[in-house]
Design a protein around this motif. Structure first.
Motif, PDB file in Angstrom:
ATOM      1  N   UNK A   1       0.902  -1.216   0.201  1.00  0.00           N
ATOM      2  CA  UNK A   1      -0.184   0.043   0.032  1.00  0.00           C
ATOM      3  C   UNK A   1       0.951   1.293  -0.047  1.00  0.00           C
ATOM      4  N   UNK A   2       0.404   2.243  -0.750  1.00  0.00           N
ATOM      5  CA  UNK A   2       1.023   3.697  -0.612  1.00  0.00           C
ATOM      6  C   UNK A   2       0.038   4.267   0.327  1.00  0.00           C
ATOM      7  N   UNK A   3       0.496   5.519   0.230  1.00  0.00           N
ATOM      8  CA  UNK A   3      -0.197   6.429   1.600  1.00  0.00           C
ATOM      9  C   UNK A   3      -1.464   6.573   1.173  1.00  0.00           C
ATOM     10  N   UNK A   4      -1.709   6.707  -0.181  1.00  0.00           N
ATOM     11  CA  UNK A   4      -3.315   7.057  -0.520  1.00  0.00           C
ATOM     12  C   UNK A   4      -4.004   5.819  -0.304  1.00  0.00           C
ATOM     13  N   UNK A   5      -3.376   4.610  -0.839  1.00  0.00           N
ATOM     14  CA  UNK A   5      -4.330   3.284  -0.625  1.00  0.00           C
ATOM     15  C   UNK A   5      -4.440   3.030   1.030  1.00  0.00           C
ATOM     16  N   UNK A   6      -3.439   3.254   1.746  1.00  0.00           N
ATOM     17  CA  UNK A   6      -3.771   3.129   3.190  1.00  0.00           C
ATOM     18  C   UNK A   6      -4.816   3.888   3.794  1.00  0.00           C
ATOM     19  N   UNK A   7      -5.039   5.029   3.243  1.00  0.00           N
ATOM     20  CA  UNK A   7      -5.810   6.237   3.794  1.00  0.00           C
ATOM     21  C   UNK A   7      -7.205   5.794   3.417  1.00  0.00           C
ATOM     22  N   UNK A   8      -7.472   5.231   2.162  1.00  0.00           N
ATOM     23  CA  UNK A   8      -8.926   5.021   1.563  1.00  0.00           C
ATOM     24  C   UNK A   8      -9.713   4.412   2.587  1.00  0.00           C
TER      25      UNK A   8
ATOM     26  N   UNK B   1      -2.889  14.282   6.326  1.00  0.00           N
ATOM     27  CA  UNK B   1      -1.304  14.583   5.853  1.00  0.00           C
ATOM     28  C   UNK B   1      -0.501  13.392   5.853  1.00  0.00           C
ATOM     29  N   UNK B   2       0.630  13.592   5.099  1.00  0.00           N
ATOM     30  CA  UNK B   2       1.826  12.420   5.078  1.00  0.00           C
ATOM     31  C   UNK B   2       3.079  13.393   5.061  1.00  0.00           C
ATOM     32  N   UNK B   3       4.165  12.695   5.615  1.00  0.00           N
ATOM     33  CA  UNK B   3       5.545  13.440   5.720  1.00  0.00           C
ATOM     34  C   UNK B   3       6.234  13.147   4.874  1.00  0.00           C
ATOM     35  N   UNK B   4       6.236  12.006   4.416  1.00  0.00           N
ATOM     36  CA  UNK B   4       7.303  11.759   3.066  1.00  0.00           C
ATOM     37  C   UNK B   4       6.453  12.015   1.565  1.00  0.00           C
ATOM     38  N   UNK B   5       7.023  12.923   0.944  1.00  0.00           N
ATOM     39  CA  UNK B   5       6.576  13.355  -0.234  1.00  0.00           C
ATOM     40  C   UNK B   5       6.409  12.430  -1.230  1.00  0.00           C
ATOM     41  N   UNK B   6       5.498  12.889  -2.083  1.00  0.00           N
ATOM     42  CA  UNK B   6       5.227  11.793  -3.310  1.00  0.00           C
ATOM     43  C   UNK B   6       4.979  12.694  -4.584  1.00  0.00           C
ATOM     44  N   UNK B   7       5.648  12.441  -5.483  1.00  0.00           N
ATOM     45  CA  UNK B   7       5.357  13.212  -6.857  1.00  0.00           C
ATOM     46  C   UNK B   7       4.024  12.819  -7.583  1.00  0.00           C
ATOM     47  N   UNK B   8       3.473  11.629  -6.794  1.00  0.00           N
ATOM     48  CA  UNK B   8       2.054  11.064  -7.741  1.00  0.00           C
ATOM     49  C   UNK B   8       0.845  12.090  -7.308  1.00  0.00           C
ATOM     50  N   UNK B   9       0.901  12.902  -6.346  1.00  0.00           N
ATOM     51  CA  UNK B   9      -0.029  13.800  -5.884  1.00  0.00           C
ATOM     52  C   UNK B   9       0.444  14.907  -5.125  1.00  0.00           C
ATOM     53  N   UNK B  10      -0.172  16.093  -5.275  1.00  0.00           N
ATOM     54  CA  UNK B  10       0.304  17.166  -4.528  1.00  0.00           C
ATOM     55  C   UNK B  10      -0.872  17.605  -3.223  1.00  0.00           C
TER      56      UNK B  10
ATOM     57  N   UNK C   1      -2.800  15.299  -1.094  1.00  0.00           N
ATOM     58  CA  UNK C   1      -3.272  13.692  -0.669  1.00  0.00           C
ATOM     59  C   UNK C   1      -4.724  13.801  -0.034  1.00  0.00           C
ATOM     60  N   UNK C   2      -4.915  14.844   0.621  1.00  0.00           N
ATOM     61  CA  UNK C   2      -6.154  15.044   1.222  1.00  0.00           C
ATOM     62  C   UNK C   2      -7.268  14.699   0.300  1.00  0.00           C
ATOM     63  N   UNK C   3      -7.336  15.754  -0.652  1.00  0.00           N
ATOM     64  CA  UNK C   3      -8.288  15.634  -1.855  1.00  0.00           C
ATOM     65  C   UNK C   3      -8.426  14.242  -2.446  1.00  0.00           C
ATOM     66  N   UNK C   4      -7.232  13.803  -2.632  1.00  0.00           N
ATOM     67  CA  UNK C   4      -7.305  12.333  -3.570  1.00  0.00           C
ATOM     68  C   UNK C   4      -7.803  11.245  -2.668  1.00  0.00           C
TER      69      UNK C   4
ATOM     70  N   UNK D   1      -1.573   9.301   7.049  1.00  0.00           N
ATOM     71  CA  UNK D   1      -0.753   8.017   6.870  1.00  0.00           C
ATOM     72  C   UNK D   1       0.816   8.263   6.486  1.00  0.00           C
ATOM     73  N   UNK D   2       1.211   6.911   6.515  1.00  0.00           N
ATOM     74  CA  UNK D   2       2.496   6.872   6.023  1.00  0.00           C
ATOM     75  C   UNK D   2       2.666   5.496   5.507  1.00  0.00           C
ATOM     76  N   UNK D   3       3.464   5.455   4.356  1.00  0.00           N
ATOM     77  CA  UNK D   3       3.934   4.294   3.954  1.00  0.00           C
ATOM     78  C   UNK D   3       5.570   4.236   3.617  1.00  0.00           C
ATOM     79  N   UNK D   4       6.155   3.727   4.670  1.00  0.00           N
ATOM     80  CA  UNK D   4       7.462   3.622   4.837  1.00  0.00           C
ATOM     81  C   UNK D   4       8.118   2.574   4.184  1.00  0.00           C
ATOM     82  N   UNK D   5       7.324   1.851   3.247  1.00  0.00           N
ATOM     83  CA  UNK D   5       7.682   0.598   2.407  1.00  0.00           C
ATOM     84  C   UNK D   5       7.764   1.062   1.126  1.00  0.00           C
ATOM     85  N   UNK D   6       6.951   2.137   0.771  1.00  0.00           N
ATOM     86  CA  UNK D   6       6.902   2.852  -0.601  1.00  0.00           C
ATOM     87  C   UNK D   6       7.435   3.983  -0.676  1.00  0.00           C
TER      88      UNK D   6
END
Length: 434
Positions: free
Chosen positions: A39-46, A65-74, A76-79, A126-131
């Motif tokens: 799971x990424x942070x988005x998939x964990x949150x849903x 919120x999430x601490x580790x940034x992702x280029x897949x979204x700007x 996260x809350x809305x997504x 959320x946080x996905x430390x694995x991804x």
């Protein structure tokens, strides 16, 4: 026992309108590269947001919120809201404050609720430390962008020719402070040495955390707070069978060369995947939530920072807690429930030692009131981050929801205090009342 009937001095923490926090949901927490690694942070949150929306009415606002940034979204809350099937007209924004992220989000939401169209907010993180997403260095990014923008072969060759070997490197986010270049564990080793916190003291706090978490799971405390996922139905980081003997055998994790290292994998929070949420509401908003949800009042809060160049990095709560209590006319003994984030048990032990040091409270925190002995026996009754795990963006919502449920079961009028230290020399604290 804590004195529950004391009335505080008037505080400006949440303004004149009562603000309530109601317990939300969270995923099980799993060690990095473990059960939730897919799971990424988005998939964990849903699934967390879906579970909360199924219980409550449409929120007027969402903060995630999430601490580790992702280029897949700007944002996260809305997504998260859109993927969870929420009403698309709900405004949502993303926040970040290191380990305090979703607690800071709760304070932000509290300040935006005005009963003029906003009385209920859904908050979490959320946080996905694995991804963790690997990025290109800025120089190589510039080179590649010029290459992709080139209109002909000559321009492409020129862009390729401008690339230097020294530009070809990857950026892998690390759990280190940008200013100092040191990890959280390295900073906390310095804190433990400076405050003479022993390995035994750290291991004893770690053992209490695991025992509390194991007891919470076996008693059913977490059953209505944690949703089930196909890959995990409960936290995977809790060690019910650990002991002081087992903890004592673990090697130091951060200071491995001096022979003086005391922080280990056993007395430090593990890198963790997970997501968590909670509700923030006015009186009107609270009426829109199911009556069975535990809820307590957010009386006041503190956000503070220290100079990390002259003070230990994770010391902010030791400054903020006395200030929060003093302006509400309270002492340590007045607080019936303490939930202190365990980034490292050495950090918890240091905070307690500082809070009981009248000189520190007076000279550093600027509080002249005598606050008394810290009641260790009232701290983290169902375990803390050492045992439960620490997904950075989710910890604030996890610890608040846990405290809400614990405090709501205590006698009316009981006070609770929740504290989180954050990278950058910052901290957040919430003063709650049943």
């Amino acid at each position: 026992m804590a004195r529950a009937a004391k009335t505080p001095a008037k505080s400006s923490g949440t303004g004149t309108r009562d603000i309530w926090l109601a317990a939300g949901k969270r995923t099980p927490f799993a060690r990095v590269n473990g059960a939730l690694a897919g799971y990424d942070a988005l998939q964990l949150s849903v699934p967390v947001v879906k579970a909360m929306l199924a219980e409550g009415e449409r929120p007027d606002l969402a903060v995630w919120g999430a601490v580790i940034p992702s280029l897949m979204w700007s944002n996260l809350a809305r997504e998260v809201l859109l993927d969870a099937g929420a009403d698309a007209s709900i405004p949502a924004f993303t926040t970040v404050m290191a380990c305090s992220t979703s607690m800071a989000g709760a304070f932000q939401a509290a300040g935006m609720l005005d009963d003029r169209g906003r009385s209920l907010a859904l908050v979490g993180g959320a946080e996905s430390m694995s991804r963790v997403q690997v990025g290109l260095g800025p120089e190589l990014s510039d080179d590649l962008r010029r290459l992709l923008e080139a209109r002909d072969l000559k321009a492409r060759l020129a862009a390729l020719g401008a690339t230097r070997l020294s530009d070809i490197r990857l950026h892998i986010p690390r759990v280190v402070n940008r200013i100092t270049g040191k990890s959280m564990g390295e900073h906390t080793e310095e804190m433990a040495k400076g405050w003479s916190i022993s390995r035994t003291e750290q291991d004893e706090l770690a053992l209490a955390s695991h025992r509390g978490a194991a007891r919470g799971w076996s008693s059913g405390f977490f059953d209505d707070l944690v949703i089930r996922l196909p890959e995990a139905t409960k936290d995977t980081t809790v060690r019910p069978d650990t002991s002081l003997e087992k903890l004592a055998k673990l090697a130091p994790s951060f200071d491995r060369t001096s022979g003086q290292g005391t922080l280990t994998a056993g007395n430090s929070s593990p890198l963790t995947d997970g997501a968590a949420g909670l509700w923030v509401a006015t009186d009107k908003g609270l009426d829109r939530l199911p009556a069975h949800l535990p809820r307590v009042r957010l009386v006041d809060y503190e956000i503070n920072a220290i100079d990390l160049r002259t003070e230990y990095l994770l010391m902010a709560p030791a400054y903020g807690i006395p200030r929060l209590l003093a302006r509400n006319g309270l002492t340590y003994d007045d607080i019936g429930l303490w939930e202190i984030h365990e980034a490292f048990t050495a950090q918890v032990a240091t905070h307690i030692k500082a809070l009981e040091d009248d000189g520190f409270v007076r000279d550093k925190a600027g509080v002249t009131a005598r606050l008394g002995r810290f009641p260790r026996e009232r701290m983290n009754p169902n375990g803390g981050s050492t045992a439960l795990g620490h997904p950075f963006g989710a910890t604030g919502a996890r610890i608040l929801s846990q405290a809400i449920k614990e405090l709501a079961a205590m006698p009316a009028g009981t006070w609770g205090l929740v504290s989180i230290c954050a990278d950058g020399g910052q901290g957040t604290m919430a003063l709650l009342r049943n």
